[in-house]
Scaffold this motif. Structure first.
Motif, short mmCIF file in Angstrom:
data_model
loop_
_atom_site.label_atom_id
_atom_site.label_comp_id
_atom_site.label_asym_id
_atom_site.label_seq_id
_atom_site.Cartn_x
_atom_site.Cartn_y
_atom_site.Cartn_z
N ASP A 128 60.84 14.93 6.17
CA ASP A 128 61.51 16.22 5.93
C ASP A 128 60.81 17.32 6.71
N TRP A 129 59.48 17.28 6.69
CA TRP A 129 58.71 18.33 7.38
C TRP A 129 59.08 18.36 8.87
N GLN A 130 59.09 17.17 9.49
CA GLN A 130 59.37 17.09 10.93
C GLN A 130 60.78 17.57 11.25
N ARG A 131 61.74 17.17 10.43
CA ARG A 131 63.13 17.58 10.66
C ARG A 131 63.27 19.10 10.56
N ILE A 132 62.65 19.67 9.51
CA ILE A 132 62.74 21.12 9.31
C ILE A 132 62.02 21.85 10.46
N TYR A 133 60.88 21.32 10.85
CA TYR A 133 60.14 21.94 11.96
C TYR A 133 60.98 21.93 13.23
N ASP A 134 61.60 20.78 13.51
CA ASP A 134 62.43 20.68 14.72
C ASP A 134 63.59 21.68 14.67
N GLU A 135 64.17 21.85 13.48
CA GLU A 135 65.28 22.80 13.33
C GLU A 135 64.83 24.24 13.58
N ARG A 136 63.58 24.54 13.21
CA ARG A 136 63.12 25.94 13.26
C ARG A 136 62.27 26.28 14.46
N ARG A 137 61.86 25.28 15.19
CA ARG A 137 60.88 25.51 16.26
C ARG A 137 61.28 26.64 17.21
N ALA A 138 62.53 26.64 17.65
CA ALA A 138 62.97 27.65 18.63
C ALA A 138 62.87 29.06 18.03
N ILE A 139 63.17 29.17 16.75
CA ILE A 139 63.09 30.49 16.09
C ILE A 139 61.64 30.95 16.04
N TYR A 140 60.75 30.06 15.60
CA TYR A 140 59.34 30.42 15.54
C TYR A 140 58.84 30.87 16.92
N GLU A 141 59.19 30.09 17.93
CA GLU A 141 58.65 30.38 19.27
C GLU A 141 59.22 31.67 19.83
N GLU A 142 60.46 31.97 19.50
CA GLU A 142 61.06 33.20 19.99
C GLU A 142 60.43 34.45 19.34
N LEU A 143 60.09 34.31 18.07
CA LEU A 143 59.54 35.47 17.35
C LEU A 143 58.06 35.70 17.62
N ALA A 144 57.35 34.62 17.96
CA ALA A 144 55.90 34.72 18.07
C ALA A 144 55.47 35.53 19.29
N THR A 145 54.46 36.37 19.08
CA THR A 145 53.86 37.05 20.22
C THR A 145 52.58 36.33 20.65
N THR A 146 52.05 35.47 19.78
CA THR A 146 50.86 34.66 20.06
C THR A 146 50.92 33.40 19.19
N THR A 147 50.31 32.33 19.68
CA THR A 147 50.31 31.08 18.89
C THR A 147 48.90 30.50 18.81
N PHE A 148 48.56 30.01 17.61
CA PHE A 148 47.32 29.25 17.43
C PHE A 148 47.68 27.92 16.79
N ASP A 149 47.05 26.83 17.23
CA ASP A 149 47.26 25.54 16.60
C ASP A 149 46.19 25.31 15.55
N THR A 150 46.60 24.81 14.39
CA THR A 150 45.64 24.65 13.29
C THR A 150 45.36 23.18 12.97
N SER A 151 45.81 22.26 13.86
CA SER A 151 45.77 20.83 13.52
C SER A 151 44.38 20.24 13.41
N THR A 152 43.46 20.71 14.24
CA THR A 152 42.20 19.95 14.36
C THR A 152 40.94 20.68 13.90
N GLU A 153 41.01 21.99 13.80
CA GLU A 153 39.77 22.71 13.44
C GLU A 153 39.80 23.17 11.99
N PRO A 154 38.62 23.38 11.39
CA PRO A 154 38.60 23.86 10.01
C PRO A 154 39.12 25.30 9.90
N ILE A 155 39.61 25.60 8.71
CA ILE A 155 40.22 26.91 8.43
C ILE A 155 39.32 28.07 8.86
N GLU A 156 38.01 27.98 8.51
CA GLU A 156 37.10 29.10 8.79
C GLU A 156 37.01 29.36 10.30
#
Ligand SMILES: Nc1ncnc2c1ncn2[C@@H]1O[C@H](COP(=O)(O)OP(=O)(O)OP(=O)(O)O)[C@@H](O)[C@H]1O
Ligand SMILES: O=C(O)C1=C[C@@H](O)[C@@H](O)[C@H](O)C1
Ligand SMILES: [Mg+2]
Length: 170
Positions: A128-156
């Motif tokens: 479900d997560w992947q499907r929803i992400y794929d549906e929304r990806r273009a919207i997120y990317e259009e609105l974003a002025t900057t992007t950070f990936d959070t997959s591999t580093e700790p929150i802090e």
């Protein structure tokens, strides 16, 4: 090129489990400004999110969410939106001209993090997560002025990087 947008409200968008709430709160603390999380505002006013989806439906939740976003965006603050807040056209319009940070993450990273039972749209888990992400990806990317990936580093560490970036922007 310098960014002419005001830094505040500094808005976090992105998919469920990317870290908008946790990282947003830390960034606000580091920058010494207030923090608003639209999911938490909705819960405070209307009760638990799964119950709103269950008893009133997603459309009603999205209306509550649009109101919470509008209230939060009026503040000089860090504002973390719910993952689907950008689905509302008025919210997309309200984000125009603001500094909008997209927090991205891979499905694998999110699967290891989140309790899908607390997210009404993830009843069938990571698929479900992947499907929803794929549906929304273009919207997120259009609105974003900057992007950070959070997959591999700790929150802090991610919050620290974003705070450093924001100080450079102020
Ligand atoms: N970089 C990270 N590394 C490890 N765990 C993380 C990271 N970022 C967030 N988490 C964990 O993932 C979970 C979800 O984070 P959080 O609630 O901040 O996501 P969210 O983007 O606000 O999601 P939602 O859209 O559902 O509100 C939390 O348990 C958090 O501790
Ligand atoms: O991505 C979404 O549609 C959602 C994300 C959460 O933040 C909550 O707003 C709710 O569970 C819906
Ligand atoms: Mg959140």
């Amino acid at each position: 090129m310098t960014d002419a947008r005001p830094l505040y409200p500094l808005v976090f968008i992105g998919p469920m489990g990317a870290g908008k709430t946790r990282i947003g709160r830390r960034v606000a603390k580091a920058l010494d400004v207030r923090f608003f999380d639209t999911d938490k505002m909705i819960v405070a006013e209307h009760g638990p999110i799964p119950e709103i989806f269950e008893s009133r439906g997603e459309a009603v939740f999205r209306e509550f969410e649009k109101e919470a976003v509008a209230t939060a965006l009026a503040e000089r603050a860090v504002v973390s939106l719910g993952g689907g807040a950008v689905l509302h056209p008025q919210t997309r319009e309200a984000l125009t001209g603001h500094t909008v940070v997209l927090l991205n993450a891979t499905a694998e990273a999110v699967a290891a993090r989140i309790n899908t039972s607390k997210r009404p749209l993830l009843k069938n888990g990571t698929g479900d997560w992947q499907r929803i992400y794929d549906e929304r990806r273009a919207i997120y990317e259009e609105l974003a002025t900057t992007t950070f990936d959070t997959s591999t580093e700790p929150i802090e560490r991610i919050a620290g990087k974003i705070a450093t970036w924001a100080r450079g922007r102020a």
